[in-house]
Design an enzyme around this catalytic site. Sequence first.
Site: not given
Ligand SMILES: Nc1ncnc2c1ncn2[C@@H]1O[C@H](COP(=O)(O)OP(=O)(O)OP(=O)(O)O)[C@@H](O)[C@H]1O
Ligand SMILES: C[C@@](O)(CCO)CC(=O)[O-]
Ligand SMILES: [Mg+2]
Length: 397
Positions: A146, A204
């Site tokens: 994300s 992030d």
């Molecule tokens: N390549 C992409 N294309 C479109 N949307 C995306 C893409 N990558 C991420 N997203 C958006 O980000 C969301 C995922 O975000 P989420 O924060 O839940 O997971 P993450 O960022 O992979 O994991 P974390 O936050 O734990 O590191 C998806 O539901 C979508 O809305």
């Molecule tokens: C779970 C969390 O600590 C990390 C997600 O990659 C959420 C955040 O810091 O925003």
């Molecule tokens: Mg995320």
Amino acid sequence: MHVQHCIVSAPGKAILHGEHAVVHGKVALAVSLNLRTFLELKATSSGKVCVDLPNIDTSLSWDVSELRMLLSASLGEDKETKLLDVELLRRLREFVGITDGNLDTRSMATLAFLYIYLSLFGSGDLPSLSVSVWSELPTGAGLGSSAAYSVCLAAALLTASGAIPAPLKDTASTARWCQEDMELINSWAFQGEKIIHGNPSGVDNAVGTWGGMLRFLSGKIIPLSRVPLLRILLTNTKVPRSTKVLVAGVKDKLNKFPSIINPVLDSVDAISCTCEKTLAEMTSQPITGEHYNVLEELIDINQSQLNVMGVGHPSLDTLCRVTLARGLHSKLTGAGGGGCGITLLRPETDSSVVQSTVQDLRDCGYECWETSIGGPGVQQHSPTSVKDEVMEHLSPH
Ligand SMILES: Nc1ncnc2c1ncn2[C@@H]1O[C@H](COP(=O)(O)OP(=O)(O)OP(=O)(O)O)[C@@H](O)[C@H]1O
Ligand SMILES: C[C@@](O)(CCO)CC(=O)[O-]
Ligand SMILES: [Mg+2]
């Protein structure tokens, strides 16, 4: 208004220690990965705004005129706003058809795009353009997909709006923005993260913007320039989860049991600080087995703390058990609840041990990569410098 064509990319991240605790003002150590998200923005004269997101099977387009109706007179005046514009977000939710509590992948990605597009262009003519985003990262698995998505959106749309200059000069293949421009990219990416996550710490998007290894504390970002080369195995359990839901769950636990959870968060802070100190020692003194023993113990303790916070998952317990049977130590990374874990590989860990471990994990249905860490933050690319495979996803023929 005519915008410039540009291609940008941003890295995913792994959190070594401090996920969740960082949302509550504790230290996190995070590092960029060599897996990236790419975005191509093209100017068009179609009178439309088109978005292609092949990772999530999404292709959408709107008439510029219907998007203009979403703007109120006061929008787009402050390009450095730190607070989310709740009124714009409310209209966008209605426009996209999101009811409260709806967290689906497509809606969140669409909302983040439209919010940044309208905020940055709202004070002038809305340009027709097309944006495609493709990522090497698994979506929603703990590797900061994300944030990489939000950083790419912020960098490309800020550049297209003229708020920051395109850094790429004639013959270069890649280029990065200056510090001040990266701060603006990071602050808009943070808005995207707020839309997708609810209550992000900002760690992030900071890694997606600056790359490398960072110490993050309450919005303060300190790049760690002297870090040893760490070998890390990344494993995706493929169990889906939502960062937003997991972050909210930890907050509920903290509100319910403050005297129990606060000391856990303080203890995680101490883990991050001890890890940072150990990594610093590893660059100033000869690396010994004892340094790796400490890093492994910190991983085990942190994994237990994350279980106490309620963000573990049986799939992650399996990851820890299977790798420990080969003498390797693992923890979840990112929000947990499934998604990805990291396994520390010692310098002497034989490639046959890594291969057997990877096979054991594949037998569990997991996906693994041995990855290098510390890739560059957000950058602009010349079209010829982007791998054919990536271009094929961005502009399929
Ligand atoms: N390549 C992409 N294309 C479109 N949307 C995306 C893409 N990558 C991420 N997203 C958006 O980000 C969301 C995922 O975000 P989420 O924060 O839940 O997971 P993450 O960022 O992979 O994991 P974390 O936050 O734990 O590191 C998806 O539901 C979508 O809305
Ligand atoms: C779970 C969390 O600590 C990390 C997600 O990659 C959420 C955040 O810091 O925003
Ligand atoms: Mg995320």
